[in-house]
Design a protein around this motif. Sequence first.
Motif, PDB file in Angstrom:
ATOM      1  N   PHE A 187       0.821  -1.199   0.000  1.00 18.14           N
ATOM      2  CA  PHE A 187       0.000   0.000   0.000  1.00 18.14           C
ATOM      3  C   PHE A 187       0.857   1.252   0.000  1.00 18.14           C
ATOM      4  CE2 PHE A 187      -2.836  -3.082   2.128  1.00 18.14           C
ATOM      5  CZ  PHE A 187      -3.973  -2.937   1.334  1.00 18.14           C
ATOM      6  N   MET A 188       0.285   2.323  -0.552  1.00 16.12           N
ATOM      7  CA  MET A 188       0.846   3.654  -0.353  1.00 16.12           C
ATOM      8  C   MET A 188      -0.315   4.597  -0.028  1.00 16.12           C
ATOM      9  SD  MET A 188       1.662   5.056  -4.210  1.00 16.12           S
ATOM     10  CE  MET A 188       0.348   5.497  -5.364  1.00 16.12           C
ATOM     11  N   VAL A 189      -0.012   5.718   0.611  1.00 14.19           N
ATOM     12  CA  VAL A 189      -1.005   6.745   0.878  1.00 14.19           C
ATOM     13  C   VAL A 189      -0.695   7.933  -0.021  1.00 14.19           C
ATOM     14  CG1 VAL A 189      -1.990   8.311   2.590  1.00 14.19           C
ATOM     15  CG2 VAL A 189      -1.364   5.976   3.251  1.00 14.19           C
ATOM     16  N   ALA A 190      -1.664   8.287  -0.856  1.00 10.63           N
ATOM     17  CA  ALA A 190      -1.479   9.359  -1.841  1.00 10.63           C
ATOM     18  C   ALA A 190      -2.188  10.626  -1.377  1.00 10.63           C
ATOM     19  CB  ALA A 190      -2.011   8.927  -3.206  1.00 10.63           C
ATOM     20  N   ASN A 191      -1.455  11.730  -1.390  1.00 12.57           N
ATOM     21  CA  ASN A 191      -2.046  13.041  -1.119  1.00 12.57           C
ATOM     22  C   ASN A 191      -2.874  13.437  -2.341  1.00 12.57           C
ATOM     23  OD1 ASN A 191      -2.636  15.723  -0.578  1.00 12.57           O
ATOM     24  ND2 ASN A 191      -0.602  16.185   0.243  1.00 12.57           N
ATOM     25  N   MET A 192      -4.167  13.698  -2.155  1.00 14.61           N
ATOM     26  CA  MET A 192      -5.047  14.061  -3.268  1.00 14.61           C
ATOM     27  C   MET A 192      -5.036  15.571  -3.541  1.00 14.61           C
ATOM     28  SD  MET A 192      -8.139  11.498  -2.110  1.00 14.61           S
ATOM     29  CE  MET A 192      -9.022  11.225  -3.638  1.00 14.61           C
ATOM     30  N   HIS A 193      -4.338  16.319  -2.708  1.00 20.89           N
ATOM     31  CA  HIS A 193      -4.151  17.769  -2.905  1.00 20.89           C
ATOM     32  C   HIS A 193      -5.477  18.486  -3.168  1.00 20.89           C
ATOM     33  CE1 HIS A 193       0.265  17.714  -2.852  1.00 20.89           C
ATOM     34  NE2 HIS A 193       0.162  16.561  -3.484  1.00 20.89           N
ATOM     35  N   THR A 194      -6.497  18.127  -2.390  1.00 23.35           N
ATOM     36  CA  THR A 194      -7.802  18.756  -2.574  1.00 23.35           C
ATOM     37  C   THR A 194      -7.820  20.212  -2.122  1.00 23.35           C
ATOM     38  OG1 THR A 194      -8.477  17.825  -0.432  1.00 23.35           O
ATOM     39  CG2 THR A 194      -9.086  16.602  -2.415  1.00 23.35           C
ATOM     40  N   ASP A 195      -6.772  20.657  -1.417  1.00 24.77           N
ATOM     41  CA  ASP A 195      -6.689  22.056  -1.008  1.00 24.77           C
ATOM     42  C   ASP A 195      -6.073  22.940  -2.093  1.00 24.77           C
ATOM     43  OD1 ASP A 195      -4.230  20.845  -0.806  1.00 24.77           O
ATOM     44  OD2 ASP A 195      -3.745  21.643   1.180  1.00 24.77           O
ATOM     45  N   GLU A 196      -5.720  22.359  -3.250  1.00 23.71           N
ATOM     46  CA  GLU A 196      -5.173  23.125  -4.378  1.00 23.71           C
ATOM     47  C   GLU A 196      -6.283  23.353  -5.402  1.00 23.71           C
ATOM     48  OE1 GLU A 196      -3.763  25.304  -6.736  1.00 23.71           O
ATOM     49  OE2 GLU A 196      -2.138  24.726  -5.354  1.00 23.71           O
ATOM     50  N   PRO A 197      -6.763  24.604  -5.565  1.00 23.31           N
ATOM     51  CA  PRO A 197      -7.876  24.858  -6.481  1.00 23.31           C
ATOM     52  C   PRO A 197      -7.514  24.767  -7.953  1.00 23.31           C
ATOM     53  CG  PRO A 197      -7.086  26.914  -5.522  1.00 23.31           C
ATOM     54  CD  PRO A 197      -6.353  25.811  -4.823  1.00 23.31           C
ATOM     55  N   ASP A 198      -6.254  25.031  -8.304  1.00 20.30           N
ATOM     56  CA  ASP A 198      -5.826  24.963  -9.701  1.00 20.30           C
ATOM     57  C   ASP A 198      -5.636  23.489 -10.077  1.00 20.30           C
ATOM     58  OD1 ASP A 198      -4.038  24.836 -12.046  1.00 20.30           O
ATOM     59  OD2 ASP A 198      -3.917  27.009 -11.816  1.00 20.30           O
ATOM     60  N   ARG A 199      -6.495  22.992 -10.967  1.00 18.78           N
ATOM     61  CA  ARG A 199      -6.475  21.560 -11.264  1.00 18.78           C
ATOM     62  C   ARG A 199      -5.202  21.120 -11.968  1.00 18.78           C
ATOM     63  NH1 ARG A 199     -11.648  23.453 -12.006  1.00 18.78           N
ATOM     64  NH2 ARG A 199     -13.241  22.502 -10.641  1.00 18.78           N
ATOM     65  N   ALA A 200      -4.622  21.979 -12.789  1.00 17.39           N
ATOM     66  CA  ALA A 200      -3.371  21.620 -13.466  1.00 17.39           C
ATOM     67  C   ALA A 200      -2.244  21.460 -12.448  1.00 17.39           C
ATOM     68  CB  ALA A 200      -3.015  22.677 -14.507  1.00 17.39           C
ATOM     69  N   ILE A 201      -2.142  22.399 -11.511  1.00 18.80           N
ATOM     70  CA  ILE A 201      -1.114  22.302 -10.470  1.00 18.80           C
ATOM     71  C   ILE A 201      -1.388  21.083  -9.591  1.00 18.80           C
ATOM     72  CG2 ILE A 201      -0.142  23.424  -8.431  1.00 18.80           C
ATOM     73  CD1 ILE A 201      -0.705  26.106  -9.774  1.00 18.80           C
ATOM     74  N   ARG A 202      -2.675  20.868  -9.269  1.00 18.10           N
ATOM     75  CA  ARG A 202      -3.034  19.716  -8.430  1.00 18.10           C
ATOM     76  C   ARG A 202      -2.593  18.409  -9.086  1.00 18.10           C
ATOM     77  NH1 ARG A 202      -9.076  18.664  -8.210  1.00 18.10           N
ATOM     78  NH2 ARG A 202      -9.119  20.801  -7.452  1.00 18.10           N
ATOM     79  N   LEU A 203      -2.853  18.266 -10.379  1.00 15.89           N
ATOM     80  CA  LEU A 203      -2.473  17.035 -11.075  1.00 15.89           C
ATOM     81  C   LEU A 203      -0.970  16.830 -11.096  1.00 15.89           C
ATOM     82  CD1 LEU A 203      -5.053  16.976 -13.993  1.00 15.89           C
ATOM     83  CD2 LEU A 203      -4.641  15.119 -12.378  1.00 15.89           C
ATOM     84  N   LYS A 204      -0.231  17.901 -11.299  1.00 15.31           N
ATOM     85  CA  LYS A 204       1.234  17.784 -11.280  1.00 15.31           C
ATOM     86  C   LYS A 204       1.716  17.348  -9.901  1.00 15.31           C
ATOM     87  CE  LYS A 204       2.020  21.250 -14.901  1.00 15.31           C
ATOM     88  NZ  LYS A 204       2.560  22.604 -15.211  1.00 15.31           N
ATOM     89  N   ASN A 205       1.121  17.942  -8.856  1.00 10.22           N
ATOM     90  CA  ASN A 205       1.519  17.566  -7.497  1.00 10.22           C
ATOM     91  C   ASN A 205       1.166  16.111  -7.197  1.00 10.22           C
ATOM     92  OD1 ASN A 205       2.458  20.156  -7.027  1.00 10.22           O
ATOM     93  ND2 ASN A 205       0.574  20.852  -6.022  1.00 10.22           N
ATOM     94  N   ILE A 206      -0.035  15.688  -7.637  1.00  9.70           N
ATOM     95  CA  ILE A 206      -0.427  14.290  -7.418  1.00  9.70           C
ATOM     96  C   ILE A 206       0.522  13.348  -8.150  1.00  9.70           C
ATOM     97  CG2 ILE A 206      -2.210  12.573  -7.953  1.00  9.70           C
ATOM     98  CD1 ILE A 206      -4.309  14.717  -7.381  1.00  9.70           C
ATOM     99  N   ALA A 207       0.845  13.677  -9.413  1.00  8.61           N
ATOM    100  CA  ALA A 207       1.718  12.810 -10.208  1.00  8.61           C
ATOM    101  C   ALA A 207       3.089  12.665  -9.560  1.00  8.61           C
ATOM    102  CB  ALA A 207       1.847  13.366 -11.628  1.00  8.61           C
ATOM    103  N   MET A 208       3.667  13.785  -9.103  1.00  6.02           N
ATOM    104  CA  MET A 208       4.978  13.721  -8.443  1.00  6.02           C
ATOM    105  C   MET A 208       4.883  12.935  -7.140  1.00  6.02           C
ATOM    106  SD  MET A 208       6.829  17.430  -9.032  1.00  6.02           S
ATOM    107  CE  MET A 208       5.510  18.357  -8.248  1.00  6.02           C
TER     108      MET A 208
END
Length: 462
Positions: free
Chosen positions: A310-331
């Motif tokens: 298992f891993m725990v993934a940060n979903m970055h729901t506190d980031e309103p910019d979806r493009a930035i959120r996706l980059k953060n999730i991917a990293m």
Amino acid sequence: MRQINGRDAVFLYLGDDGSASTVLSCNVVENPDGQPLQITAEDVAAWAEVRIQISDLFRSKLIRLPGDFALPYWVHDADFDIGNHIEIHRSGSRDWSSVRAHLARLADAPLDLRRPPWMVHVIPDIKGFPDHEGPVSLIAFHCHHAAFDGMTLGLISTQMFGDESLIRPGEVVSDGALSRPALIRRELARSPAVGYRFIRGAYTAFRDARRRTSDTPADPDGVWPVTRFNGLFAGPRTADLVCLPRDEVLELKSRIEGVTVNDLMLSVIGEALAGHLASLGESPQTSLSSLVPVATRSEGPSHTLNQFTFMVANMHTDEPDRAIRLKNIAMGTKAEKSRALAAHADRKDNGMIEVTPAPVLRLLAYLGRRSRRRRAPLTRAPFNTVVSNVRTPDIERRIFGLGIVNGFAIQPIATGTTLAHTVLNRKNLINISITVDGAVMADAGDYCDRLRESFRAHQQAL
């Protein structure tokens, strides 16, 4: 004969509560010419007799020793009768809402562990299935997690629920079995060695834990808000389904380099979940997170049937910019996956679950169930939801000569994680199967709408 692994045995010791240990994998087929499905239990049995040749697990049952003083054994069931594993449900309402409730009851029903732990349920002539015109029928495979993990289930289902030629993966259990008295004598003779390995493993784990505690700084991303889905599981499980066009999902995730389908689904699900909680006046104060299973088959051969960590993934729901959120999730998911696999490789040969005696595993499972029923409210959550991604081969699949047009799964949930998602690719669709504690979310319709709205919002924003 094959002795079960400690990791697989844990699912047995979770108790008779099927919600934490069984999976209901559902395949949807079109009714021929829109007419009622004309099929009998004998027809299904004849079909299943051929398809279950894919694995001898389908004809194997578990032998448990007195008091579970040692791990159980898989053995071929000499009294195997395919008829005990087939049921056709023709009574009751056929609208999708009623069928969905019926599926929840089937999923929570415990499997008979005196027999091979699986069932095939056929529910014909369903009306109002999501995103589909005309009547459909459903073929559901109910199985125990001690025998099949998600990846194994996906691969076997591709073969079992199809009309293609079987590709037999080889014997899992194999022939031969000792009598129960002989197994008892064998395990008694092995008990000193089992105890020694446990003590040595416990010392190593304690030493490594102290080293990690002293050498590793606290992870600021490891603190997650407590939501209604981190409470006690009351049941029953309920389920629903959201279907997204696969070509649109693939086109959308390609707009940002390095983003995977799973990264995109984490962002879509996270936004929908945060919105759902906000609509209830329970807006999370920090980012939400998800527990994500990581397959370990590529790490080499394993003695366990459940090959994942298992891993725990940060979903970055506190980031309103979806493009930035996706980059953060991917990293973040890339780094967490590497860390989880490295940790798995480090403990692969001497992990505690591999060396813990059966009585201790059973005691820990009992204490865990008891503490969950009595525990005080959480002040912080280990994670907020579960998102599993099951990839299956892209082939045209048929069953009884009928085309499989869709599929979803009702997966295990338990106290502390009462909302789970499974992302499945089904031909031209990406499906999000939702499993949730019915006591917390009796009707998932609003949440399904939020998932669709979240996906459309991602399309517009990117």
